[in-house]
Design an enzyme around this catalytic site. Structure first.
Site, PDB file in Angstrom:
ATOM      1  NE  ARG A   8      -0.806   0.080   4.945  1.00 12.44           N
ATOM      2  CZ  ARG A   8      -1.428   0.505   6.035  1.00 12.44           C
ATOM      3  NH1 ARG A   8      -2.613   1.043   5.944  1.00 12.44           N
ATOM      4  NH2 ARG A   8      -0.866   0.384   7.212  1.00 12.44           N
ATOM      5  CD  GLU A  56     -17.961   1.803  -0.101  1.00 11.91           C
ATOM      6  OE1 GLU A  56     -19.207   1.857  -0.099  1.00 11.91           O
ATOM      7  OE2 GLU A  56     -17.289   1.830   0.951  1.00 11.91           O
ATOM      8  CG  ASP A 115     -10.163  -4.491  10.274  1.00 11.36           C
ATOM      9  OD1 ASP A 115     -10.319  -4.271  11.491  1.00 11.36           O
ATOM     10  OD2 ASP A 115      -9.718  -3.644   9.483  1.00 11.36           O
TER      11      ASP A 115
END
Lengths: 311, 277
Positions: A8, A56, A115
C-alpha cells in the site's frame, strides 16, 4: 533478508508519482485514503482528488463519468467493497463501455487480517475476471506495484489492480521488465511448477527452497496478470514440469487456479492442484491465518510433494 | 431567454410528431417502453432541439445529457435522429440484433449517447463525474441528468446528491421526470418518494419545479437553473406517464407493454395521424 515495503505504501507513492507526469490522472477515494494511501495523491493534487465519503457505488459511477470525459480515474477502496458494493457500475458502465477506469482494490486477500472475514477479499478476482475486456493485475512487491500503476495508465480500458496491506519483500530490481499479460519465471525447475500471484509469490519461493532440500526441483512463476493470462507460459509450465500448483489468497473458485485450469484443460491437460481459500477466514495475525488456510510455504511444499507422489 | 412564440409552436409541433413516430416504432417492433418515453418527450426534445450546445456528437465542448432513466431511450433516439446524428431510417432497427440502437442507452454503439444506462440509480453519479471533468478541463459545458422518480428509490442517487453538493461543479443540472408511476404501480403504492424538492434541498441543492409538458415553462426552468452556480440545481418536472395518449396516461401497465394494432390506431387517432403516416 530482502528489504520489506508494504504494497500500500508503494502504491500511494507510485500514484503520486504518476500524478506528477500525467495530468489526466485523477483519484477517487471512499474514506479509506489513509489506509489505501491514496491520500498521498490527494495531498499533492487536491483538485484531482475526490473523497466521496463512504459511498462506493457513487464513487465508481463518478469515475465512469470522469473517464467518459477524458480523465483517467484511479478508484480506491478495499478490494472487497470495490467488487461488491461498487460492482454495478463496473459491470454496466466501466466494462461495458471499456472505460479508462483503474480500479485499485487494496487490502486484498487476508491482508487486513485482524479486521476479520468482513474485510478480507476472497472473491474479488472472480467478480472482475469474468468481465469482457477487464485487465486484472495482482502485484507482489513494491517495484512491481509501481510498474503496474504506470502500466495501467497506458493501457486502454478498465484495469483491476489487486493490492495488499502487507509488507512484502522487495524481490524485483528497479529495472524489472514488467509487461501486462506476461508472467515472470522467478526460479527454474522441472518437477513441478508453482504458479502464484500477489503476496503468495513469496510463499511459493519459500516452498521451492524447502522442496529443493528434498531434491525436488520446483519452477516458480509470478502470474501478476490474471486476465489476460499468459497462456504461453502456462502451456510451457505444463510441458516442462508436468504438474502444477496454483497459489492465491482468494477462493479456489474463480481466481488464478480457475484461470490456469481453463487454459490447460483446453490446451495441455496436466494435474493441477489449486491452493487458496475454501471457506471464510477469521480475525488473527496475518501469517497465522494464512497458515491455517494452508497458504504458508510449508503447506505449499507439502502439497507439492503429495502431487508429485501422485496422491 | 424565454422561447419565442414561433419556437414554442415549433417545439410543440415537433413533440406531437415525435410522439406519433414513437408509437409507430414501438408498435412496429412490439417491444420497448412507451410510458416513460411519452412523459419525457417535452423535456428531452426541448433540451436537444433548443437548449443544448451540440455541434457534433463527439465535440468535447458539447453539453452532455445523461438519460439515467434509460428505458426512455426511444425518445432520445428520435431526438438524435432529428439532430442528424443518426439516420431516421435506422430508428426501426431499435432493439433488433445488429442495431446500434440498443434497448437501453449504449455509449459505445450509438453516436450522441453520452453515457450508457440501464440499471437505475447510476446516472447522477456519472453526470457528476462528467461535470467535474469539465471543470478540470476548463470547459464551459453543462451536464444534464434526467432521472425517473421511481429511480430515486435507488440509494445511490442520494450518494450522488450528497457528492454533487460537496464538489459543486457548477455545471450540473438534474431533472426529475416526476410522473408518479413506476412499473408495478404508482410511487405511492410501491415506495413513496415523498417531497422530492424538500429532499434535494436538504441535500444542499437548489430546487425548481415546472410543468414538464410545457416547453416554455421547462425552457425557463433550464435558464434559471443555469444561473445557479453556488450549488447544484434540480428541476422537478411534473409530468404524466404516457402523456398524450389518454388510455396510457397514468397507467403503470404502459411502462413497457407492446402496442396492439387496435391501440396503435386509437393512439394515432388521438395524436391526429393515420396508420399509414
Amino acid at each position: 533478508m530482502a528489504k520489506q515495503i508494504a504494497i500500500r505504501d508503494a502504491f500511494g507513492a507510485a500514484l503520486k508519482k504518476l500524478g506528477e507526469v500525467n495530468e489526466r490522472v485523477v483519484a477517487l477515494e471512499a474514506d479509506v485514503g489513509n489506509s489505501s494511501k491514496s491520500i498521498l495523491f490527494g495531498q499533492a493534487f487536491p483538485d484531482r482528488y475526490f473523497n466521496v465519503g463512504i459511498a462506493e457505488l457513487n464513487m465508481t459511477s463518478m469515475a465512469a463519468g470522469l473517464a467518459l470525459s477524458g480523465m483517467i480515474p484511479y478508484v480506491n477502496t478495499f478490494a472487497t467493497f470495490l467488487t461488491s458494493r461498487a460492482l454495478d457500475p463496473v459491470i454496466s458502465l466501466i466494462a461495458y463501455d471499456h472505460l479508462d477506469v483503474k480500479l485499485c482494490g487494496t487490502y486484498s486477500g487476508l491482508s487486513d487480517s485482524f479486521d476479520g472475514a468482513s474485510h478480507h477479499s476472497i472473491c474479488d478476482l472472480s467478480a472482475v475476471r469474468s468481465l469482457p475486456g477487464m485487465t486484472v493485475i495482482s502485484v507482489c512487491d513494491a517495484v512491481e506495484t509501481e510498474k503496474a500503476v504506470f502500466a495501467a495508465a497506458e493501457l486502454s480500458g478498465p484495469v483491476y489492480l489487486r493490492l495488499s496491506r502487507a509488507p512484502a519483500p522487495v524481490i524485483y530490481p528497479e529495472n524489472m521488465d514488467f509487461q501486462v499479460g506476461k508472467g515472470i519465471i522467478l526460479r527454474e525447475g522441472s518437477d513441478i511448477a508453482i504458479l502464484a500471484t500477489g503476496y503468495m509469490v513469496h510463499k511459493a519461493l519459500e516452498a521451492a527452497k524447502m522442496l529443493e532440500k528434498k531434491g525436488i526441483s520446483a519452477r516458480v512463476a509470478d502470474i501478476h496478470t490474471i486476465s489476460p493470462i499468459d497462456r504461453d507460459l502456462l502451456i510451457d509450465c505444463a510441458k516442462t514440469c508436468g504438474k502444477i500448483i496454483t497459489v492465491e489468497e482468494h477462493s479456489i473458485s474463480g481466481g488464478l487456479g480457475s484461470a490456469v485450469c481453463e487454459v490447460l484443460s483446453e490446451t495441455c491437460p496436466v494435474p493441477v492442484k489449486r491452493l487458496g481459500l475454501t471457506e471464510y477466514s477469521e480475525s488473527g495475525d496475518y501469517e497465522e491465518i494464512l497458515e491455517k488456510a494452508g497458504l504458508s510455504g510449508a503447506c505449499i511444499a507439502e502439497k507439492a510433494e503429495k502431487l508429485i507422489k501422485g496422491n | 431567454m424565454p422561447l419565442t412564440k414561433e419556437r414554442r409552436e415549433a417545439l410543440e409541433e415537433l413533440c406531437l410528431s415525435l410522439r406519433k413516430d414513437l408509437v409507430t416504432i414501438l408498435h412496429r417492433i412490439q417491444t420497448g417502453h412507451p410510458g416513460g418515453s411519452l412523459s419525457a418527450t417535452e423535456i428531452i426534445t426541448t433540451l436537444y432541439q433548443e437548449k443544448m450546445y451540440l455541434p457534433a456528437p463527439d465535440d468535447p465542448d458539447r453539453d452532455r445529457f445523461v438519460l439515467s432513466k434509460g428505458h426512455a431511450v426511444p425518445m432520445l433516439y428520435l431526438n438524435l435522429a432529428e439532430k442528424g446524428f443518426i439516420p431516421k431510417e435506422e430508428l426501426l432497427t431499435l432493439r433488433q440484433a445488429g442495431s446500434r440502437l440498443q434497448g437501453h442507452p449504449c455509449a459505445h454503439k450509438t453516436p450522441g449517447i453520452d453515457v450508457s444506462a440501464g440499471p437505475l440509480g447510476l446516472g447522477l453519479s456519472a453526470g457528476l463525474g462528467m461535470a467535474l471533468a469539465g471543470r478540470l478541463q476548463k470547459r464551459n459545458h453543462t451536464v444534464y441528468v434526467l432521472l425517473g422518480d421511481g429511480e430515486l428509490q435507488e440509494g445511490g442517487c442520494w450518494e450522488a446528491a450528497m457528492a454533487a453538493a460537496k464538489f459543486n461543479p457548477g455545471n450540473l443540472i438534474a431533472i426529475v421526470d416526476h410522473n408518479g408511476v413506476q412499473l408495478d404501480g404508482t410511487n405511492d403504492e410501491i415506495m413513496p418518494v415523498g417531497d422530492l424538492a424538500a429532499k434535494f434541498r436538504s441535500f444542499g441543492w437548489e430546487t425548481l419545479s415546472c410543468d414538464g409538458h410545457d416547453v416554455s415553462a421547462f425552457s425557463d426552468a433550464v435558464d434559471q437553473a443555469k444561473q445557479i452556480h453556488d450549488k447544484p440545481a434540480v428541476i422537478i418536472a411534473e409530468t404524466v406517464k404516457g402523456k398524450g395518449i389518454s388510455f396510457m396516461e397514468g397507467k403503470n401497465t404502459w411502462h413497457g407493454k407492446p402496442i396492439s394494432d387496435v391501440d396503435y390506431q386509437a393512439a394515432l387517432n388521438e395524436l391526429g395521424g393515420d396508420a399509414n403516416g
